[in-house]
Design a protein around this motif. Structure first.
Motif, short mmCIF file in Angstrom:
data_model
loop_
_atom_site.label_atom_id
_atom_site.label_comp_id
_atom_site.label_asym_id
_atom_site.label_seq_id
_atom_site.Cartn_x
_atom_site.Cartn_y
_atom_site.Cartn_z
N LEU A 108 -135.47 10.25 -7.91
CA LEU A 108 -135.03 8.74 -8.40
C LEU A 108 -135.62 7.61 -7.35
O LEU A 108 -136.28 6.90 -7.72
N TRP A 109 -135.23 7.74 -6.13
CA TRP A 109 -135.54 6.51 -5.09
C TRP A 109 -137.07 6.38 -5.04
O TRP A 109 -137.36 5.30 -4.81
N PRO A 110 -137.84 7.49 -4.80
CA PRO A 110 -139.38 7.13 -4.63
C PRO A 110 -139.92 6.14 -5.82
O PRO A 110 -140.74 5.43 -5.36
N ARG A 111 -139.28 6.34 -7.05
CA ARG A 111 -139.84 5.41 -7.95
C ARG A 111 -138.88 4.05 -8.22
O ARG A 111 -139.39 2.91 -8.69
N LEU A 112 -137.71 4.28 -7.86
CA LEU A 112 -136.79 3.10 -8.11
C LEU A 112 -137.05 2.01 -7.07
O LEU A 112 -136.76 0.89 -7.38
N ASP A 113 -137.42 2.56 -5.94
CA ASP A 113 -137.68 1.35 -4.87
C ASP A 113 -138.72 0.22 -5.37
O ASP A 113 -138.57 -0.99 -5.55
N ALA A 156 -133.19 14.13 -23.16
CA ALA A 156 -133.57 14.45 -21.66
C ALA A 156 -135.10 13.94 -21.32
O ALA A 156 -136.09 14.42 -22.01
N VAL A 157 -135.47 13.49 -20.39
CA VAL A 157 -136.80 13.37 -19.76
C VAL A 157 -136.93 13.59 -18.70
O VAL A 157 -136.44 13.29 -17.63
N ARG A 158 -138.07 14.40 -18.52
CA ARG A 158 -138.34 14.91 -17.39
C ARG A 158 -138.80 13.94 -16.19
O ARG A 158 -139.44 13.05 -16.35
N ILE A 159 -138.20 13.81 -14.95
CA ILE A 159 -138.66 12.76 -13.94
C ILE A 159 -139.02 13.36 -12.63
O ILE A 159 -139.41 12.63 -11.61
N HIS A 272 -134.42 16.01 -14.80
CA HIS A 272 -134.22 15.05 -15.84
C HIS A 272 -133.35 13.99 -15.93
O HIS A 272 -132.31 14.24 -15.41
N LEU A 273 -133.77 12.99 -16.35
CA LEU A 273 -132.86 11.63 -16.83
C LEU A 273 -132.52 12.13 -18.26
O LEU A 273 -133.25 12.42 -19.05
N TYR A 274 -131.09 12.12 -18.26
CA TYR A 274 -130.62 12.34 -19.99
C TYR A 274 -129.69 11.34 -20.03
O TYR A 274 -128.76 10.69 -19.32
N TYR A 275 -129.43 11.29 -21.41
CA TYR A 275 -128.40 10.19 -22.10
C TYR A 275 -128.11 10.59 -23.55
O TYR A 275 -128.75 11.38 -24.15
N PRO A 276 -126.98 10.24 -24.24
CA PRO A 276 -126.54 10.43 -25.32
C PRO A 276 -127.66 9.87 -26.45
O PRO A 276 -128.03 8.97 -26.39
N SER A 277 -127.74 10.88 -27.38
CA SER A 277 -128.82 10.66 -28.51
C SER A 277 -128.38 9.37 -29.44
O SER A 277 -129.52 8.66 -29.89
N THR A 286 -135.24 1.07 -21.32
CA THR A 286 -136.56 1.64 -21.60
C THR A 286 -137.70 1.48 -20.41
O THR A 286 -138.28 2.19 -20.06
N ALA A 287 -137.68 0.22 -19.80
CA ALA A 287 -138.39 0.16 -18.60
C ALA A 287 -137.97 1.00 -17.44
O ALA A 287 -139.10 1.50 -17.04
N LEU A 288 -136.74 1.29 -17.24
CA LEU A 288 -136.46 2.33 -16.01
C LEU A 288 -137.00 3.79 -16.69
O LEU A 288 -137.67 4.44 -15.68
N LEU A 289 -136.81 4.07 -17.77
CA LEU A 289 -137.15 5.30 -18.28
C LEU A 289 -138.63 5.54 -18.21
O LEU A 289 -139.19 6.50 -17.78
N ASP A 290 -139.53 4.52 -18.60
CA ASP A 290 -140.95 4.72 -18.36
C ASP A 290 -141.29 4.70 -16.87
O ASP A 290 -142.22 5.51 -16.67
N ALA A 291 -140.63 4.09 -15.87
CA ALA A 291 -140.85 4.02 -14.68
C ALA A 291 -140.52 5.23 -14.04
O ALA A 291 -141.21 5.87 -13.01
N LEU A 292 -139.43 6.09 -14.27
CA LEU A 292 -139.02 7.49 -13.89
C LEU A 292 -139.82 8.54 -14.43
O LEU A 292 -139.77 9.94 -13.91
N ARG A 293 -140.31 8.49 -15.70
CA ARG A 293 -140.94 9.60 -16.28
C ARG A 293 -142.00 10.39 -15.27
O ARG A 293 -142.80 9.52 -14.71
N TYR A 294 -141.78 11.69 -15.21
CA TYR A 294 -142.57 12.61 -14.41
C TYR A 294 -144.10 12.58 -14.93
O TYR A 294 -144.01 13.23 -16.44
#
Length: 296
Positions: A108-113, A156-159, A272-277, A286-294
């Motif tokens: 998380l942190w390496p991309r969140l920064d 779930a999205v792999r990060i 993985h980052l996961y959230y309810p369907s 959406t922006a965060l998901l795209d930034a974290l995607r592995y």
């Protein structure tokens, strides 16, 4: 009307957290003010919504009914308000995440920064805990866990990449204790335990023996609910530790620690980052998901 909604939000916070103290901290109000708010709501309704004792708080039958009926409606309103951020030039809003400490440090942190610098109008609220938290009940937007631990009804999205655990100890420890040759030899060693409250006890060290998963319960003087102090205790010579290999790597390279049983330590699916369907993704999410995607 506004007061009713505010009071209902206060009630939901207390009912979910089962604590005036935790709910007050979450809402940013004093415990006494929160108690008065709930008292006034109960007085208006003529019903007791919360059963209070010196040690716990729990919804009454009326409170549970109110919690189940009102919460989805307020969540829908919050989601619609959040969706309005699409009209802004830049994504904005608050995103609440739940993650384990190792997931935060490595995935998380390496991309969140950099993400925070690119999106200054987005706020990230992170709860770090090793317990398997119900992100829906905890009102988190998403959680971060190993892929194999994510419930099937979640998106779930792999990060992060795959990783493995390492069993380590100091050279001084092995000077007086014969290094284990197989997982079965660990029974004779002093080990540093990891306490996982969501499992109701200590973590059983996991090994792969000839293609078969083997769980070993260990014993020792020390136990922690986080891996970082386990590594600290291992570096001080207090026994064997089972920690993520990437955490131990600098100390293995320096010779401060020695790894054993490497051939038995399995590889785990990456975080993985996961959230309810059913969650409606906001522009900020959406922006965060795209930034974290592995992206290997």
């Amino acid at each position: 009307m506004r007061d009713n909604i505010s009071d209902l939000q206060a009630f939901i916070a207390v009912a979910r957290d089962r604590s005036f103290t935790r709910a007050a901290a979450r809402l940013g109000v004093s415990q006494s003010a929160l108690s008065r708010t709930i008292g006034k709501l109960e007085e208006r309704l003529g019903l007791r919504l919360l059963a209070r004792s010196t040690r716990s708080v729990a919804p009454t039958e009326a409170g549970e009914r109110l919690l189940q009926s009102v919460t989805p409606r307020l969540d829908e309103v919050a989601a619609e308000l959040e969706a309005l951020t699409e009209l802004r030039e830049k994504p904005a809003g608050i995103i609440r995440l739940n993650a384990a400490e190792h997931a935060f440090q490595t995935a998380l942190w390496p991309r969140l920064d950099g993400f925070l610098r690119d999106f200054p109008d987005i706020r990230i609220d992170i709860s770090l805990e090793n317990a398997l938290t119900d992100i829906v009940a905890g009102r988190f937007d998403a959680g971060i866990r190993l892929g194999e631990l994510v419930a099937r009804d979640m998106i779930a999205v792999r990060i992060g990449p795959d990783w493995r655990l390492a069993v380590v100890a100091t050279p001084a420890y092995f000077a007086t204790h014969a290094p284990p040759q197989t997982p079965h030899d660990i029974a004779g060693h002093t080990c540093i335990n990891l306490r996982l409250d969501s499992y109701g006890g200590y973590y059983a060290w996991e090994f792969d023996e000839n293609g078969r998963r083997l769980n070993v319960r260990v014993e020792g003087q020390l136990a922690f609910n986080s891996t970082r102090p386990i590594l600290t205790a291992a570096l001080a010579g207090h026994g064997l530790a089972c920690v993520p290999e990437d955490m131990a790597r600098p100390h293995l390279d320096s010779g401060e620690l020695v790894e054993v049983l490497a051939e038995y330590c399995p590889t785990f699916t990456g975080y993985h980052l996961y959230y309810p369907s059913r969650r409606q993704a906001s522009p900020a999410f959406t922006a965060l998901l795209d930034a974290l995607r592995y992206r290997p």
